[in-house]
Design an enzyme around this catalytic site. Structure first.
Site, PDB file in Angstrom:
ATOM      1  N   LYS A 135     121.638 -17.336   3.837  1.00 20.89           N
ATOM      2  CA  LYS A 135     121.812 -16.217   2.713  1.00 20.89           C
ATOM      3  C   LYS A 135     123.027 -15.452   3.305  1.00 20.89           C
ATOM      4  CE  LYS A 135     119.929 -11.072   2.361  1.00 20.89           C
ATOM      5  NZ  LYS A 135     118.940 -10.493   2.677  1.00 20.89           N
TER       6      LYS A 135
ATOM      7  N   ASP B 122     111.203  -2.029   2.790  1.00 29.14           N
ATOM      8  CA  ASP B 122     110.999  -2.231   1.710  1.00 29.14           C
ATOM      9  C   ASP B 122     110.477  -3.215   0.862  1.00 29.14           C
ATOM     10  OD1 ASP B 122     112.833  -1.562  -0.621  1.00 29.14           O
ATOM     11  OD2 ASP B 122     114.553  -4.189  -0.164  1.00 29.14           O
TER      12      ASP B 122
ATOM     13  N   ALA C 137     118.938 -17.076  -6.082  1.00 28.64           N
ATOM     14  CA  ALA C 137     118.968 -15.856  -6.000  1.00 28.64           C
ATOM     15  C   ALA C 137     120.014 -15.247  -5.209  1.00 28.64           C
ATOM     16  CB  ALA C 137     117.705 -15.111  -4.925  1.00 28.64           C
ATOM     17  N   ALA C 138     120.180 -14.565  -6.158  1.00 25.77           N
ATOM     18  CA  ALA C 138     121.815 -13.436  -6.061  1.00 25.77           C
ATOM     19  C   ALA C 138     121.658 -11.814  -6.042  1.00 25.77           C
ATOM     20  CB  ALA C 138     122.700 -13.510  -7.375  1.00 25.77           C
ATOM     21  N   ALA C 139     121.653 -11.870  -5.437  1.00 20.62           N
ATOM     22  CA  ALA C 139     122.044  -9.811  -5.315  1.00 20.62           C
ATOM     23  C   ALA C 139     123.039  -9.092  -4.968  1.00 20.62           C
ATOM     24  CB  ALA C 139     120.755  -9.473  -4.573  1.00 20.62           C
ATOM     25  N   SER C 140     122.516  -7.288  -5.045  1.00 20.60           N
ATOM     26  CA  SER C 140     124.079  -7.276  -5.020  1.00 20.60           C
ATOM     27  C   SER C 140     125.089  -7.155  -3.770  1.00 20.60           C
ATOM     28  CB  SER C 140     123.887  -5.361  -5.411  1.00 20.60           C
ATOM     29  OG  SER C 140     122.989  -4.751  -4.385  1.00 20.60           O
TER      30      SER C 140
END
Length: 544
Positions: A151, A281, A130-133
């Site tokens: 991570k 979150d 996965a990739a996030a900001s």
């Protein structure tokens, strides 16, 4: 790209270039100038904008990348500053980003631990999971065969956040000086708060400590699982954590959805009212369901903390909301620090009355605590409402939680679940009290707990600081004995008051053996209290 020396001494390590500050500033200023021009055009009589102001603003932030996406997500909490349509648009901001190159990821790991991925892992999946900001995730296997996720924080993200926020702070400072209408909102303080929150969120070492705390707190839970971090394998830029198998929570429906929804609410009651910190979150991407229906929490970059005072105020608010006691809701609101002391209490009492009347006509499953919070905050969008940082996180958490639970169990009622917790005493309230007596019990218990500290503070303020009383005591043995006797009577009076209150609470919450359904401890407490009352009264009459 450029290079820096490797900590292992095995040659240079490749990293991404730092952002060009001047070029970035030009990009940001140009984007915001275009937004201002668009706003001006929308004011023209013949203008027919195809977007709302909130949607256009959200698109602007999305186009400016990581810092501004996160900025928008934090601003989506500020119901005290922004209108509802803008808040809804900002809530939809997502981290749509591409993964960074795997050789850069491996270089960051080597810089973090002083060893290559081949030395640390038996296998390392070069394709991101996965990739996030803020970071991207790779699967890996340790030498002992345990599956883990790695991570890895995006390169130079801290420098970019600091550069962007520094520019925003200058703009906010100028705007605050030039536009008097903005001064009550204190935009500089808003930017500083968001900047501080962003720096905490991108610190993976801090996240690792949060993971460890939650993993320890839920280790024996039959309904919740938190995959722990791996000792010695976490830094500010890299975090290695146990891999967990499961489905995204929004893939669960029907009867299983109801079971999982109840588990989540139970977990949050425990987090809020027992351990004092909570996962901030809970969107579907961060919640997984294990094969045994345990809920697996991921991503602890945002964690809310509440101290004992705030915990008690939240318990009062939840109970008052369930009981539909408008007066108590406003008092709890004041105790939480959401209304400043100069606020007109009557305005908010009217808002709460209207709110509860609206909810009274709805089935419980349609009651929304998030909606109640939003309406209360919107009612005081003036300087009357203040939002402490952790309550900003709490309000966002409740909003996300309700949205997530609606996806998996539309018939589930958070308010009904909270009501059950109120009744079984998990939110500091007891089942055998109802209505006004329940509030009396709650306030009495809170007062008893706070009484010693309150008395000590009052004495310190009155005697120690203000100099209100100045006593000159002569060396008179008779006077000294009288003063000592007076102190003993005051102490006895306080103990007597405590006995009366404690005995009353024991009758409401019976424990131990009883006589005619009255606890023996309560009877003994009343007997002692009456005896002490007689002694105090007799001494008083002697003095007369």
């Amino acid at each position: 790209m450029n290079t820096v020396p490797s900590e292992t001494g095995n040659g240079p390590v490749t990293i991404l270039p730092r952002p060009n500050s001047l070029g970035r500033a030009v990009t940001i200023v140009t984007a915001f100038s275009g937004f201002v021009v668009w706003l001006a055009r929308c004011k023209l009589p013949w203008a027919r904008p195809n977007q709302t102001t909130g949607e256009r603003f959200a698109d602007l932030l999305q186009g400016l990348g990581t810092t501004f996406v996160k900025l928008g997500q934090h601003l989506s909490l500020r119901a005290d500053l922004l209108p509802e349509d803008t808040l809804r648009a900002l809530e939809r901001l997502q981290d749509h980003v591409s993964p960074f190159p795997v050789d850069v990821a491996e270089s960051i790991i080597e810089l973090a631990f002083g060893r290559s991925t081949e030395e640390i892992f038996a296998s390392f999946d070069r394709k991101p999971l996965a990739a996030a900001s803020i970071a991207q995730i790779h699967r890996a296997t340790l030498a002992n065969g345990h599956d883990v996720i790695v991570k890895i924080r995006r390169p130079n993200i801290r420098a970019q956040v600091d550069s962007d926020m520094r520019l925003l702070r200058r703009v906010a400072h100028i705007a605050q000086r030039l536009v008097p209408a903005l001064r009550p909102l204190n935009p500089v303080a808003v930017v500083d708060e968001i900047w501080s929150n962003l720096r905490r969120e991108i610190d993976l070492a801090r996240e690792a400590r949060n993971v460890r705390r939650f993993a320890d707190a839920t280790r024996d839970s039959p309904t919740v699982f938190v995959p722990d971090v791996i000792d010695g394998l976490w830094t500010e830029t890299v975090l290695v954590q146990e891999f967990s198998h499961g489905r995204r929570i929004d893939e669960i429906h029907g009867e299983q959805g109801m079971i999982v929804a109840q588990s989540i609410v139970d977990s949050y009651v425990h987090q809020l009212f027992s351990i004092g910190y909570f996962h901030g979150d809970p969107h579907p991407g961060n919640l997984f369901v294990m094969p045994d229906l345990r809920v697996c929490f991921h991503d602890f970059g945002i964690v809310g903390h509440i101290d004992r005072r705030l915990r008690r105020a939240l318990a009062a608010f939840a109970t008052a909301f369930v009981e539909q006691n408008a007066d108590w809701v406003v008092d709890a609101w004041l105790d939480m620090g959401l209304l400043r002391q100069h606020a007109d209490r009557r305005i908010f009492l009217e808002v709460v009355d209207d709110l509860l009347r609206d909810f009274a006509d709805l089935p419980l499953r349609e009651w929304s605590i998030a909606n109640a919070l939003s309406r209360l905050i919107a009612a005081g969008r003036s300087s009357a409402v203040g939002l402490p940082s952790d309550l900003l996180v709490f309000s966002r958490t409740v909003l996300l939680l309700e949205s997530t639970l609606q996806r998996i169990a539309p018939e589930f009622s958070i308010v009904e679940a909270l009501s059950r917790h109120v009744k079984n005493g998990r939110i500091d309230i007891n089942d055998q009290e109802s209505g006004r007596s329940r509030r009396l019990s709650f306030e009495l218990a809170a007062t008893i707990d706070e009484l010693p500290d309150l008395m000590a503070r009052k004495l310190h303020d009155k005697l120690g600081k203000s100099g209100l009383f100045e006593l000159t005591i002569n060396q008179d043995p008779h006077f000294a004995r009288s003063l000592e006797h007076l102190g003993a009577r005051i102490a006895l009076a306080i103990v007597t008051l405590g006995l009366y209150i404690a005995s009353t609470l024991l009758i409401s919450n019976p424990i131990g053996p009883t006589i005619a359904e009255v606890p023996v401890l309560a009877i003994a407490g009343y007997v002692l209290a009456v005896r002490f009352t007689y002694s105090i009264t007799r001494d008083y009459r002697r003095l007369k």
